[in-house]
Design a protein around this motif. Structure first.
Motif, PDB file in Angstrom:
ATOM      1  N   PRO A 213      10.111   1.898  14.543  1.00 32.52           N
ATOM      2  CA  PRO A 213       8.927   1.087  14.236  1.00 32.52           C
ATOM      3  C   PRO A 213       9.309  -0.376  14.001  1.00 32.52           C
ATOM      4  O   PRO A 213      10.336  -0.676  13.394  1.00 32.52           O
ATOM      5  N   GLN A 214       8.490  -1.246  14.500  1.00 31.67           N
ATOM      6  CA  GLN A 214       8.748  -2.668  14.349  1.00 31.67           C
ATOM      7  C   GLN A 214       8.190  -3.144  13.017  1.00 31.67           C
ATOM      8  O   GLN A 214       7.036  -2.888  12.698  1.00 31.67           O
ATOM      9  N   ILE A 215       9.012  -3.811  12.234  1.00 27.65           N
ATOM     10  CA  ILE A 215       8.602  -4.334  10.936  1.00 27.65           C
ATOM     11  C   ILE A 215       8.595  -5.847  11.035  1.00 27.65           C
ATOM     12  O   ILE A 215       9.618  -6.459  11.339  1.00 27.65           O
ATOM     13  N   SER A 216       7.451  -6.411  10.779  1.00 27.49           N
ATOM     14  CA  SER A 216       7.362  -7.873  10.817  1.00 27.49           C
ATOM     15  C   SER A 216       7.144  -8.378   9.398  1.00 27.49           C
ATOM     16  O   SER A 216       6.287  -7.880   8.684  1.00 27.49           O
TER      17      SER A 216
END
Length: 80
Positions: free
Chosen positions: A30-33
Motif C-alpha cells: 500500500p502506498q502511504i503518502s
C-alpha cells in the motif's frame, strides 16, 4: 436413506497436481503518502511536549531546593 449423494465426476482427479511456478505471490504494497501538514503537526507537537517536560523538570528541581532550604531553616530554629 441417510447415505450421502456424491456429484457425478466425468473425469477422475489427476494422480498428482501439475508443478507450477514455485515463486510466492507478491502482494501489492500500500502506498502511504505523508503530507507536509502532518509532518509539521508532529514536529510542533514534539516541541510542545518537550517544552512541557522541561518545565515540569525545572519546577521539580526548584521545589526540591526550596524544601531543602526550608528544612535547613526549621532545623536551625528548632535547635535554639
Amino acid at each position: 436413506m441417510f447415505l450421502p449423494k456424491y456429484p457425478a465426476s466425468p473425469t477422475p482427479p489427476p494422480a498428482h497436481a501439475p508443478v507450477a511456478d514455485q515463486t510466492p505471490a507478491r502482494r501489492p504494497v500500500p502506498q502511504i503518502s505523508v503530507s507536509t501538514g502532518a509532518v509539521a503537526a508532529v514536529l510542533v507537537g514534539g516541541v510542545v511536549l518537550t517544552a512541557l517536560l522541561a518545565a515540569v523538570a525545572v519546577t521539580a528541581v526548584s521545589v526540591a531546593v526550596v524544601a531543602v532550604v526550608l528544612r535547613s531553616l526549621f532545623r536551625d530554629q528548632h535547635r535554639r
